[in-house]
Design a protein around this motif. Structure first.
Motif, mmCIF file in Angstrom:
data_model
loop_
_atom_site.group_PDB
_atom_site.id
_atom_site.type_symbol
_atom_site.label_atom_id
_atom_site.label_comp_id
_atom_site.label_asym_id
_atom_site.label_seq_id
_atom_site.Cartn_x
_atom_site.Cartn_y
_atom_site.Cartn_z
ATOM 1 N N ILE A 60 0.428 -1.045 -0.232
ATOM 2 C CA ILE A 60 -0.143 0.051 0.342
ATOM 3 C C ILE A 60 0.698 1.466 0.202
ATOM 4 O O ILE A 60 2.173 1.596 1.075
ATOM 5 C CB ILE A 60 -0.927 0.181 1.470
ATOM 6 N N ARG A 61 0.184 2.271 -0.681
ATOM 7 C CA ARG A 61 1.233 3.391 -1.051
ATOM 8 C C ARG A 61 1.063 4.748 -0.008
ATOM 9 O O ARG A 61 -0.719 4.356 0.345
ATOM 10 C CB ARG A 61 0.960 4.096 -2.443
ATOM 11 N N ASP A 64 -1.781 6.351 -1.382
ATOM 12 C CA ASP A 64 -3.063 5.110 -1.741
ATOM 13 C C ASP A 64 -5.060 5.711 -0.895
ATOM 14 O O ASP A 64 -4.474 5.912 0.489
ATOM 15 C CB ASP A 64 -3.319 3.838 -1.373
ATOM 16 N N TYR A 65 -5.553 5.491 -1.731
ATOM 17 C CA TYR A 65 -7.665 5.303 -1.036
ATOM 18 C C TYR A 65 -8.019 3.757 -0.833
ATOM 19 O O TYR A 65 -8.196 3.151 -1.915
ATOM 20 C CB TYR A 65 -8.410 6.533 -1.754
ATOM 21 N N VAL A 66 -7.258 3.592 0.515
ATOM 22 C CA VAL A 66 -7.971 2.307 1.071
ATOM 23 C C VAL A 66 -8.720 1.333 1.313
ATOM 24 O O VAL A 66 -9.627 2.167 2.702
ATOM 25 C CB VAL A 66 -6.746 1.389 1.611
ATOM 26 N N ARG A 93 -6.859 9.440 -6.573
ATOM 27 C CA ARG A 93 -5.762 8.572 -6.069
ATOM 28 C C ARG A 93 -6.159 7.314 -6.065
ATOM 29 O O ARG A 93 -7.328 6.748 -7.067
ATOM 30 C CB ARG A 93 -6.025 8.862 -4.458
ATOM 31 N N ARG A 94 -5.143 6.221 -6.119
ATOM 32 C CA ARG A 94 -5.391 4.797 -6.632
ATOM 33 C C ARG A 94 -5.498 4.551 -5.097
ATOM 34 O O ARG A 94 -6.061 3.952 -4.599
ATOM 35 C CB ARG A 94 -3.893 3.679 -6.308
ATOM 36 N N VAL A 96 -7.248 0.890 -3.541
ATOM 37 C CA VAL A 96 -6.856 -0.584 -3.031
ATOM 38 C C VAL A 96 -7.929 -0.594 -2.193
ATOM 39 O O VAL A 96 -8.883 -0.796 -1.324
ATOM 40 C CB VAL A 96 -5.228 -0.403 -2.289
#
Length: 151
Positions: A60-61, A64-66, A93-94, A96
């Protein structure tokens, strides 16, 4: 939307892998979708859940939107999930989505999540959950595109 489904453990059933491939193929017309996995730690290890957490958090960066799949969260209906997806895509954002191992997600992984979402109070095998998640994302994409998708 573009998203990565990050999972603990390998698929053990051929039909599950086929389902994942099928929904990734269907989703390709809506965005870039990927499934990544980290190794599940044997339950016999004293720190099994912590080891899985370390592996997930490494993938996870910071930007990132987790979204963590968590049984103790609100469970939207399909149109509600589509609205979540619209909002996630608007973050820029990416995205995840996390599926934990047989012991669930460790507290530090849940703490990293920007959002938690449930699909049911029921417990599903992890391989099946991948297929269910991808099918629901596909359904959400169809809803957002104004396309018909049978209930």
């Amino acid at each position: 939307m573009n998203a990565t489904v990050l999972c603990v453990g390998k698929l053990r059933e051929t039909w599950q892998a086929e389902g994942v491939r099928e929904y990734l193929k269907r989703l390709s017309r809506y965005g870039k979708y990927a499934v990544e996995q980290v190794e599940d730690a044997p339950d016999s290890l004293p720190r099994a859940m912590e080891k899985e957490a370390e592996a997930l958090l490494k993938r996870i960066r910071p930007e990132d939107y987790v979204i963590a799949l968590c049984i103790r969260a609100a469970a939207p209906d399909s149109p509600g999930l589509a609205e979540h997806m619209r909002r996630w895509a608007q973050t820029g954002r990416r995205v995840v989505l996390l599926i934990g191992g047989s012991n669930g997600l460790a507290p530090e992984v849940l703490a990293r999540a920007d959002e938690k979402i449930s699909f049911s109070n029921l417990t599903f095998p992890h391989g099946l959950m991948r297929v269910i998640l991808l099918e629901q994302i596909y359904r959400g994409e169809k809803i957002l595109a104004g396309e018909k998708y049978h209930k």
